[in-house]
Each structure stands twice: as structure tokens, then as C-alpha cells.
Motif scaffolding. Sequence first.
Motif, PDB file in Angstrom:
ATOM      1  N   GLN A  46      -7.918  64.979 -16.489  1.00 49.74           N
ATOM      2  CA  GLN A  46      -7.491  63.590 -16.656  1.00 49.74           C
ATOM      3  C   GLN A  46      -6.468  63.462 -17.787  1.00 49.74           C
ATOM      4  OE1 GLN A  46     -11.437  61.828 -16.937  1.00 49.74           O
ATOM      5  NE2 GLN A  46     -11.344  61.153 -14.793  1.00 49.74           N
ATOM      6  N   GLN A  47      -6.657  64.234 -18.852  1.00 50.86           N
ATOM      7  CA  GLN A  47      -5.662  64.257 -19.933  1.00 50.86           C
ATOM      8  C   GLN A  47      -4.340  64.808 -19.410  1.00 50.86           C
ATOM      9  OE1 GLN A  47      -7.644  66.665 -22.872  1.00 50.86           O
ATOM     10  NE2 GLN A  47      -8.838  64.944 -23.681  1.00 50.86           N
ATOM     11  N   ASP A  48      -4.423  65.853 -18.605  1.00 45.46           N
ATOM     12  CA  ASP A  48      -3.232  66.437 -18.003  1.00 45.46           C
ATOM     13  C   ASP A  48      -2.535  65.410 -17.114  1.00 45.46           C
ATOM     14  OD1 ASP A  48      -1.410  68.582 -17.463  1.00 45.46           O
ATOM     15  OD2 ASP A  48      -2.446  68.938 -15.561  1.00 45.46           O
ATOM     16  N   ALA A  49      -3.302  64.661 -16.336  1.00 47.29           N
ATOM     17  CA  ALA A  49      -2.727  63.632 -15.460  1.00 47.29           C
ATOM     18  C   ALA A  49      -1.986  62.588 -16.289  1.00 47.29           C
ATOM     19  CB  ALA A  49      -3.823  62.967 -14.625  1.00 47.29           C
ATOM     20  N   HIS A  50      -2.564  62.199 -17.403  1.00 46.82           N
ATOM     21  CA  HIS A  50      -1.913  61.220 -18.292  1.00 46.82           C
ATOM     22  C   HIS A  50      -0.588  61.769 -18.829  1.00 46.82           C
ATOM     23  CE1 HIS A  50      -1.588  57.959 -21.170  1.00 46.82           C
ATOM     24  NE2 HIS A  50      -1.384  58.863 -22.123  1.00 46.82           N
ATOM     25  N   GLU A  51      -0.601  63.029 -19.246  1.00 44.58           N
ATOM     26  CA  GLU A  51       0.623  63.650 -19.766  1.00 44.58           C
ATOM     27  C   GLU A  51       1.688  63.789 -18.679  1.00 44.58           C
ATOM     28  OE1 GLU A  51       1.585  64.426 -22.909  1.00 44.58           O
ATOM     29  OE2 GLU A  51      -0.228  63.275 -23.389  1.00 44.58           O
ATOM     30  N   LEU A  52       1.272  64.107 -17.477  1.00 40.75           N
ATOM     31  CA  LEU A  52       2.231  64.228 -16.377  1.00 40.75           C
ATOM     32  C   LEU A  52       2.868  62.879 -16.041  1.00 40.75           C
ATOM     33  CD1 LEU A  52       0.301  66.755 -14.133  1.00 40.75           C
ATOM     34  CD2 LEU A  52       2.479  67.183 -15.306  1.00 40.75           C
ATOM     35  N   LYS A  53       2.099  61.807 -16.111  1.00 34.93           N
ATOM     36  CA  LYS A  53       2.665  60.466 -15.874  1.00 34.93           C
ATOM     37  C   LYS A  53       3.700  60.139 -16.946  1.00 34.93           C
ATOM     38  CE  LYS A  53      -1.085  58.451 -13.386  1.00 34.93           C
ATOM     39  NZ  LYS A  53      -1.499  57.330 -12.703  1.00 34.93           N
ATOM     40  N   ARG A  54       3.373  60.484 -18.188  1.00 37.38           N
ATOM     41  CA  ARG A  54       4.322  60.248 -19.281  1.00 37.38           C
ATOM     42  C   ARG A  54       5.590  61.055 -19.057  1.00 37.38           C
ATOM     43  NH1 ARG A  54       5.781  62.579 -23.729  1.00 37.38           N
ATOM     44  NH2 ARG A  54       4.210  64.206 -23.766  1.00 37.38           N
ATOM     45  N   LEU A  55       5.446  62.299 -18.673  1.00 39.33           N
ATOM     46  CA  LEU A  55       6.595  63.156 -18.395  1.00 39.33           C
ATOM     47  C   LEU A  55       7.412  62.594 -17.233  1.00 39.33           C
ATOM     48  CD1 LEU A  55       8.219  65.728 -18.858  1.00 39.33           C
ATOM     49  CD2 LEU A  55       6.524  66.953 -17.462  1.00 39.33           C
ATOM     50  N   GLN A  56       6.728  62.096 -16.216  1.00 37.79           N
ATOM     51  CA  GLN A  56       7.425  61.529 -15.058  1.00 37.79           C
ATOM     52  C   GLN A  56       8.320  60.356 -15.489  1.00 37.79           C
ATOM     53  OE1 GLN A  56       8.756  62.269 -12.231  1.00 37.79           O
ATOM     54  NE2 GLN A  56       6.857  62.549 -11.086  1.00 37.79           N
ATOM     55  N   ARG A  57       7.815  59.533 -16.394  1.00 41.85           N
ATOM     56  CA  ARG A  57       8.638  58.411 -16.899  1.00 41.85           C
ATOM     57  C   ARG A  57       9.881  58.926 -17.626  1.00 41.85           C
ATOM     58  NH1 ARG A  57       3.449  56.301 -17.969  1.00 41.85           N
ATOM     59  NH2 ARG A  57       3.545  56.982 -20.136  1.00 41.85           N
ATOM     60  N   GLU A  58       9.729  60.019 -18.356  1.00 34.41           N
ATOM     61  CA  GLU A  58      10.866  60.590 -19.089  1.00 34.41           C
ATOM     62  C   GLU A  58      11.921  61.163 -18.143  1.00 34.41           C
ATOM     63  OE1 GLU A  58       9.644  63.355 -22.125  1.00 34.41           O
ATOM     64  OE2 GLU A  58       8.044  62.020 -22.799  1.00 34.41           O
ATOM     65  N   LEU A  59      11.537  61.485 -16.950  1.00 34.14           N
ATOM     66  CA  LEU A  59      12.458  62.103 -15.996  1.00 34.14           C
ATOM     67  C   LEU A  59      13.155  61.102 -15.079  1.00 34.14           C
ATOM     68  CD1 LEU A  59      10.301  65.208 -14.981  1.00 34.14           C
ATOM     69  CD2 LEU A  59      12.319  65.176 -16.464  1.00 34.14           C
ATOM     70  N   ARG A  60      12.908  59.818 -15.285  1.00 37.90           N
ATOM     71  CA  ARG A  60      13.492  58.804 -14.386  1.00 37.90           C
ATOM     72  C   ARG A  60      15.000  58.943 -14.221  1.00 37.90           C
ATOM     73  NH1 ARG A  60      10.785  53.702 -16.785  1.00 37.90           N
ATOM     74  NH2 ARG A  60       8.702  54.440 -16.475  1.00 37.90           N
TER      75      ARG A  60
END
Length: 186
Positions: A134-148
Motif C-alpha cells: 500500500q505504501q508502494d501504491a501511494h508512492e507510485l501514484k505520486r510518481l505518476q503525477r510527476e510524469l504528467r
Amino acid sequence: MTNMTNPESGWLNPKGMEWSSATRINFPPPDLYAHLMSHVEAERGLLEDYSAAAKKSPSKALSYLINLLIEDEVRHHRIFTELVESVKAKEKQWEEGHWSEGDTVIPRNDFFQLDQGDQNAVIDLTEQLIQKEQQDAHELKRLQRELRDVKDTTLWSLLVDLMERDTQKHIAILRFAKKHAGRRKR
């Protein structure tokens, strides 16, 4: 010996063995072996198609993505082959008129057979791993926003999306284990 049919499933019992909840739960449905073998062959063909497509693609990006698909398909092929071997082993036991709970290539769901201490250990371990996923999922969502800003010019956003999906799959696997470890012995 007369054939007996399990009234709940309609499966034939060729050896006239007594039906029990273990038999009903652990015996493969009719035609499962044939269905799995058909899928193994289809997977093999798909792997060949993907390999050919990756080689002839003029796009390096498509070749890269197809190679990711090939990795998944190789795993799928292995799992289907293991399913076939497990079903074949159960059917052989059935034909020989004995039923064994021994391991097949794919182990039996044995969570409910664990003693209370081991069940608790499995539950604790899966809870820890779920929390990390779940922590990994949170970090991946944050990373996804950075890649917009580069989602249409790179493959990066797609790859992060795939990792997010894998993380959800991992969580589903761990929840399955936790749920079944929480069941009591029958």
C-alpha cells in the motif's frame, strides 16, 4: 462397481468411492484438463506471435512493450502448465482409486490446516506485506503525477501505471492468503 454421481456437481465417481466434502472440493471439474491443454497451446501460439512482432516492429517502443508482454505470457504459460500437471496428478489418483492430499505442482490451499500459532504468523506476515504494498501504491501514484508532462512523449507513465496494477495484484494475492489463513480448521 457402479458409477456414482455427486448430486451437487454432477461429476461421475468412476470407482464408486464415497463422496466427501474433500472429494467435492478437491476434484477437478470435468473437462478441465482438456480446457487447460487448449489454453497452453493458445498461449504457445501467442508467445510465437509476440516474438515475431517484436522482431519485425519498426518501432523500438513497440518492441520494448511487446517484450514486457512476452514476460507476462511466459509466466502465464508456466502457470497453465503447472495447472495441467496438477489436474493430471489428481485425475491419475482418481483413476487409480485412491485419493491423496499430497502436494501437486501447485500446492493445495493448506492455510486452514495450520495450527493457531502458524495461522497468526501468516496473518501477521501478510498484514506487514500488504502495508508495504500500500505504501508502494501511494508512492507510485505520486510518481505518476510527476510524469504528467511526459506521459505522451515517453513510455514512463505507462510503465508506472503497469506497476500500479501489479501492486494491486500483489495486494489481492496477500489478501487471499490472509483471508484463508484466518479460517479455522474444519
